[in-house]
Design an enzyme around this catalytic site. Structure first.
Site, PDB file in Angstrom:
ATOM      1  N   GLU A  46      -0.001   2.466  12.803  1.00  0.00           N
ATOM      2  CA  GLU A  46      -1.061   1.518  13.141  1.00  0.00           C
ATOM      3  C   GLU A  46      -0.718   0.759  14.416  1.00  0.00           C
ATOM      4  O   GLU A  46      -0.417  -0.430  14.394  1.00  0.00           O
ATOM      5  CB  GLU A  46      -1.314   0.597  11.949  1.00  0.00           C
ATOM      6  N   GLU A  93      -5.044   0.332  -4.486  1.00  0.00           N
ATOM      7  CA  GLU A  93      -3.996  -0.156  -3.567  1.00  0.00           C
ATOM      8  C   GLU A  93      -2.698  -0.211  -4.373  1.00  0.00           C
ATOM      9  O   GLU A  93      -2.672  -0.793  -5.465  1.00  0.00           O
ATOM     10  CB  GLU A  93      -4.382  -1.539  -3.044  1.00  0.00           C
ATOM     11  N   HIS A 141      -4.910   5.603   2.507  1.00  0.00           N
ATOM     12  CA  HIS A 141      -4.598   4.657   3.583  1.00  0.00           C
ATOM     13  C   HIS A 141      -3.089   4.425   3.635  1.00  0.00           C
ATOM     14  O   HIS A 141      -2.422   4.426   2.599  1.00  0.00           O
ATOM     15  CB  HIS A 141      -5.343   3.339   3.371  1.00  0.00           C
ATOM     16  N   GLU A 142      -2.599   4.252   4.848  1.00  0.00           N
ATOM     17  CA  GLU A 142      -1.157   4.091   5.119  1.00  0.00           C
ATOM     18  C   GLU A 142      -0.301   5.260   4.641  1.00  0.00           C
ATOM     19  O   GLU A 142       0.844   5.065   4.228  1.00  0.00           O
ATOM     20  CB  GLU A 142      -0.595   2.779   4.529  1.00  0.00           C
ATOM     21  N   GLU A 193     -10.599  -1.715  11.498  1.00  0.00           N
ATOM     22  CA  GLU A 193     -10.295  -2.969  10.806  1.00  0.00           C
ATOM     23  C   GLU A 193      -9.419  -3.902  11.651  1.00  0.00           C
ATOM     24  O   GLU A 193      -9.416  -5.107  11.420  1.00  0.00           O
ATOM     25  CB  GLU A 193      -9.614  -2.687   9.467  1.00  0.00           C
TER      26      GLU A 193
HETATM   27  C1  NOJ Z   1      -5.273  -1.757   4.290  1.00  0.00           C
HETATM   28  C2  NOJ Z   1      -6.363  -0.766   4.332  1.00  0.00           C
HETATM   29  O1  NOJ Z   1      -6.359  -0.070   5.546  1.00  0.00           O
HETATM   30  C3  NOJ Z   1      -7.660  -1.494   4.111  1.00  0.00           C
HETATM   31  O2  NOJ Z   1      -8.745  -0.613   4.271  1.00  0.00           O
HETATM   32  C4  NOJ Z   1      -7.642  -2.134   2.770  1.00  0.00           C
HETATM   33  O3  NOJ Z   1      -8.788  -2.910   2.625  1.00  0.00           O
HETATM   34  C5  NOJ Z   1      -6.428  -3.042   2.600  1.00  0.00           C
HETATM   35  N1  NOJ Z   1      -5.262  -2.361   2.979  1.00  0.00           N
HETATM   36  C6  NOJ Z   1      -6.278  -3.513   1.169  1.00  0.00           C
HETATM   37  O4  NOJ Z   1      -5.957  -2.446   0.343  1.00  0.00           O
HETATM   38 CA    CA Z   2      -4.253   0.194   7.006  1.00  0.00          CA
END
Ligand code: NOJ
Ligand code: CA
Length: 712
Positions: free
Chosen positions: A174, A415, A483-484, A508
């Protein structure tokens, strides 16, 4: 994926005694020429030319084993095998519906002359647009379980190329891109200046990541990456800023080791895509071709889609993921006391479902629905989240019944806050919960330091983990958006339910940091997207005024946000802004409603990394085309011949363009929409503002289209 072989491949095997030193093996495909030989010490060496131009000067190959430093030399050639392949196959979804896989392959069998007499195979595939190669460790008496201490692959460049790079970070991609000569790479500057939420670990001042995009002074475009990353760790590159030699720098595990192997086994492919046209880098299918066909036989449940979600409102601080600000104090009902700003409440979710249903958007993502968000980040702890326990104000059954009644699919959010162990323990429960409540896809997340402690996002343990999640999701017929994670390497061909991932700096960042540079989206397709689709979350209409932080804004115009649906292809495409912001501009939202997420064909019309990209894509089954054109901070006139349209047919082009006085900084939300009839002879002239773009839908003319003027 279904396979149609149009051409059968031929297999010529040349075995036996060609074990002479200095024998050069050559493989050619049009302009791309690969040479291989052993040097005087028996070390493998390869080089690549494109036409008359050297691209990779003679460079060593080798693997360093733990407890055996002699695995990269004293080899002799014990044989070669060659084959030619020319086939086409159909991806389940994508930018095109047919992909040609055309290459010449040579397998070089090597044997050490002394000691343990170990065997190593090098497999080279030469395509029209580059080379892929990998190491294979055949079954053999003296090599069974082994640990890779280092990979010694070199890419010796011919000059101080212009480079689009991000730091070699074991935990994150990122970053904004730096454009510099390779001699000016210094990862430490960026790693120190990074102030946002991603975990950072940049051990090498001269370490950079792949996909690495470069341009030579002579105008050759070179892209280095890897394909089919599994059962191994990911590849970063160490730059020698004086000699312009890149060396593999594998991401280490908690013990400092790189990869644990069990022969027979193989590494991922190392890929070098080469062209004298930037457009052909974007059109390359080499990385997909180097991946295995789908492991999922019945793919009928895999459906690309657009979605909205309870997300941007949290990113911009309007609501919260967490239910309570005082999690330790319980109210009369035995639950923590609500903060009154929790986004994932039943009424709000229904509002998003209504918006999606009304506008033909298939999915709704809801983040912050499950318990754990009060203390989720930064404490490197286990068991943060329960993936089957909603907050008291999120009525999962009612919500999913409501969504089903409106034919909207809910998207699950899991998450993990980096605790992959905790997720693995709960995975079956989580997927059963999704099945029970009708969730057909999941967005996973790995914000934070990884558990098992000491592991990195891009190391072998996590690479195995992401794949376990993709496989588990497939078992439960769930599509995946991670994500990540580590950046993609074309594995979406093998696991087509793994629709997208983030693994890069998304839109974002405009919400919670200084944002993305206006050139960011002109670089991403040449870098991050080379390995696979990104959940970039485009479609922000309220470009300014969503944040209390002075000066914070999206670094594009509104029209450019529309164009991103085409220039940054993803089968999972979010319309990321709030319904109320779309409702004020339904004329512009029409493009998001229309734009498909699965295409029959794509034409990369013009492109220059860091500057501009124009792409047209043909929708599956309708004959309509969709075009996106974007520019960096400079304005641009883009002349686009519509010669890809069917001859003799009339179409209506609806152009969503920046206003004449549009500008990403001073006037980003001003746009103009106009419709004209066009045909294959039309040349569109699009004016893109500074940091701007244009989106165009081109649909076959119908009887309802009377009175629309011809484009002039
Ligand atoms: C980072 C993610 O890229 C994002 O999309 C998400 O809302 C937040 N983490 C929380 O999980
Ligand atoms: Ca992210």
């Amino acid at each position: 994926m279904k396979k149609i072989f149009i051409c059968m491949f031929s297999l010529i095997i040349i075995h036996g005694a060609i074990a002479q030193e200095n024998k050069t093996i050559e493989v050619n495909m049009n302009k791309v020429k690969l040479q291989f030989m052993l040097d005087a010490d028996g070390r493998p060496v390869y080089s690549i030319n494109y036409g008359q131009s050297p691209v990779i000067k003679p460079s060593h190959l080798g693997i360093k084993l733990q407890n055996d430093s002699n695995f990269d030399d004293h080899f002799e050639l014990s044989g070669t095998e060659r084959k030619s392949v020319d086939e086409t196959w159909n991806p389940v979804w994508g930018e095109v519906s047919r992909i040609r896989n055309h290459y010449e392959q040579v397998i070089v069998h090597l044997k050490q002359q002394s000691g343990q007499k170990r065997l190593l195979d090098l497999v080279f595939r030469v395509f029209e647009d580059g080379v892929g190669f990998r190491y294979e460790f055949p079954q053999q008496p003296n090599l069974k379980y082994f640990v890779v201490a280092d990979e010694l692959t070199e890419f010796s460049l011919t000059g101080d190329h212009k480079t689009f790079w991000i730091p070699g970070d074991y935990d994150s991609n990122e970053y904004p891109y730096t454009i510099s000569p390779i001699s000016k790479v210094d990862a430490s500057v960026l790693a120190k200046s990074a102030t946002d939420i991603a975990v950072r670990f940049v051990p090498d001042q001269y370490g950079i990541q792949t996909p690495l995009m470069m341009k030579t002074a002579e105008g050759l475009y070179i892209n280095i990456h890897e394909a089919a990353l599994k059962d191994y760790t990911s590849m970063q590159l160490h730059v020698d800023i004086k000699t312009f030699k890149l060396t593999t720098n594998l991401v280490a595990d908690a013990m400092g080791n790189k990869a644990y192997m069990h022969a027979p086994c193989k590494t991922p492919w190392r890929t070098i895509i080469i062209s004298d046209k930037a457009t052909e880098i974007l059109a390359s299918k080499m990385i997909l071709n180097l991946n295995d066909p789908s492991k999922i036989e019945n793919t009928s449940w895999i459906r690309p889609m657009k979605f909205v979600g309870i997300w941007w409102e949290m990113q911009t601080g309007k609501s919260t993921w967490s239910y309570s600000d005082r999690p330790d104090t319980l109210g009369a009902d035995g639950n923590p006391i609500p903060n009154g700003r929790h986004g994932a409440n039943t009424a709000n979710v229904k509002r998003y479902i209504d918006f999606a249903a009304k506008n033909g958007i298939q999915g709704v993502l809801v983040e912050g629905w499950n318990i754990g968000w009060e203390d989720w980040f930064g404490n490197w702890k286990e068991n943060v989240f329960d993936f089957a326990k909603p907050y008291p104000d999120f009525d999962v059954k009612a919500i999913n019944d409501y969504a089903a009644s409106k034919d909207v699919k809910m998207i699950m959010h899991n998450e993990t806050s980096g605790s992959a162990t905790s997720y693995e323990r709960q995975m079956d429960t989580a997927f059963r919960f999704m099945n029970k409540y009708g969730y057909t896809s999941v967005k996973t997340g790995y914000v934070g330091k990884i558990i098992p402690r000491g592991e990195h996002h891009d190391g072998q343990w996590m690479i195995d983990h992401y794949l376990r999640v993709a496989e588990k999701a497939a078992q439960y017929h769930v599509m995946l958006d991670s994500h990540e994670p580590v950046r993609p390497t074309g594995l979406q061909r093998t696991y087509p339910n793994w629709l997208a991932s983030e693994a890069g700096r998304g839109n974002e960042y405009n919400a919670f940091s200084n944002g993305n540079n206006p050139n960011h989206e002109t670089i991403m397709p040449f870098t991050r997207l080379m390995g696979g689709p990104m959940d970039y979350t485009p479609g922000i209409f309220k470009i300014k005024g969503y944040s209390d932080v002075p000066g914070r804004q999206v670094h594009t115009t509104l029209a450019k946000q529309l164009a991103l649906y085409i220039t940054m292809y993803s089968p999972l495409a979010m319309a990321a802004d709030l319904p109320e912001n779309y409702e004020k501009r339904m004329d512009a939202f029409q493009f998001i409603k229309d734009v498909p997420v699965d295409f029959e064909d794509s034409k990369i019309i013009e492109a220059e990394p860091g500057e501009y990209i124009t792409i047209a894509r043909k929708e599956k089954g309708t004959g309509s085309w969709y075009l996106g054109a974007i520019t960096n901070e400079n304005s641009r006139n883009s002349i686009i011949p519509l010669d890809f349209l069917d001859k003799g047919k009339k179409y209506v082009a609806t152009i969503y363009a920046d206003a004449a006085d549009g500008d990403w900084k001073n006037n980003p939300e001003a746009y103009q929409i106009s419709s004209y009839t066009v045909n294959t002879g039309t040349k569109l002239s699009l004016k893109l503002a500074n940091g701007g773009g244009a989106a165009v839908s081109i649909k076959p003319l119908t009887e309802n289209d009377k009175g629309i003027k011809a484009y002039k």
